[in-house]
Design a protein around this motif. Structure first.
Motif, mmCIF file in Angstrom:
data_model
loop_
_atom_site.group_PDB
_atom_site.id
_atom_site.type_symbol
_atom_site.label_atom_id
_atom_site.label_comp_id
_atom_site.label_asym_id
_atom_site.label_seq_id
_atom_site.Cartn_x
_atom_site.Cartn_y
_atom_site.Cartn_z
ATOM 1 N N TYR A 36 0.829 -1.206 0.000
ATOM 2 C CA TYR A 36 0.000 0.000 0.000
ATOM 3 C C TYR A 36 0.867 1.262 0.000
ATOM 4 O O TYR A 36 0.623 2.190 -0.778
ATOM 5 N N SER A 49 -4.819 3.225 -4.323
ATOM 6 C CA SER A 49 -3.728 2.442 -3.725
ATOM 7 C C SER A 49 -4.267 1.143 -3.141
ATOM 8 O O SER A 49 -3.650 0.084 -3.296
ATOM 9 N N GLU A 50 -5.416 1.209 -2.483
ATOM 10 C CA GLU A 50 -6.046 -0.003 -1.948
ATOM 11 C C GLU A 50 -6.415 -0.960 -3.070
ATOM 12 O O GLU A 50 -6.212 -2.177 -2.959
#
Length: 91
Positions: A36, A49-50
């Protein structure tokens, strides 16, 4: 698999190759933050990002029988999808 046991990366990879979903969970718990942070450093967006971390771990599951011996080597290979996913979102 006993949840209280500490597994090496090699052991986790062997369990993953046997389609042990708990091994994937342990890999997630051990590596998600690093993945992450790498993704966030590149794109500066929490949700994307997740999504990237989920995709990297999904690809790890899909490619679990590709012949690699070390989990750290596999995760290093998956840094390139971080970059290509970044390009996909922004170019």
């Amino acid at each position: 698999m006993a949840p209280s046991v500490n597994y090496s990366d090699s052991e986790l990879l062997a369990l993953l190759k046997d389609s042990d979903s708990h091994a994937l969970k342990l890999i997630y718990e051990g590596y998600w933050k690093r993945l992450y942070l790498a993704a966030f450093w590149i794109i500066q967006d929490v949700h994307q990002s997740e999504d990237i971390v989920q995709e990297v771990l999904l690809q790890l599951w899909i490619r679990k029988n590709d012949g690699s011996d070390q989990l750290t080597q596999i995760l290093a290979v998956y840094r390139s999808p971080l970059q290509s996913t970044f390009l996909h979102f922004f170019i």
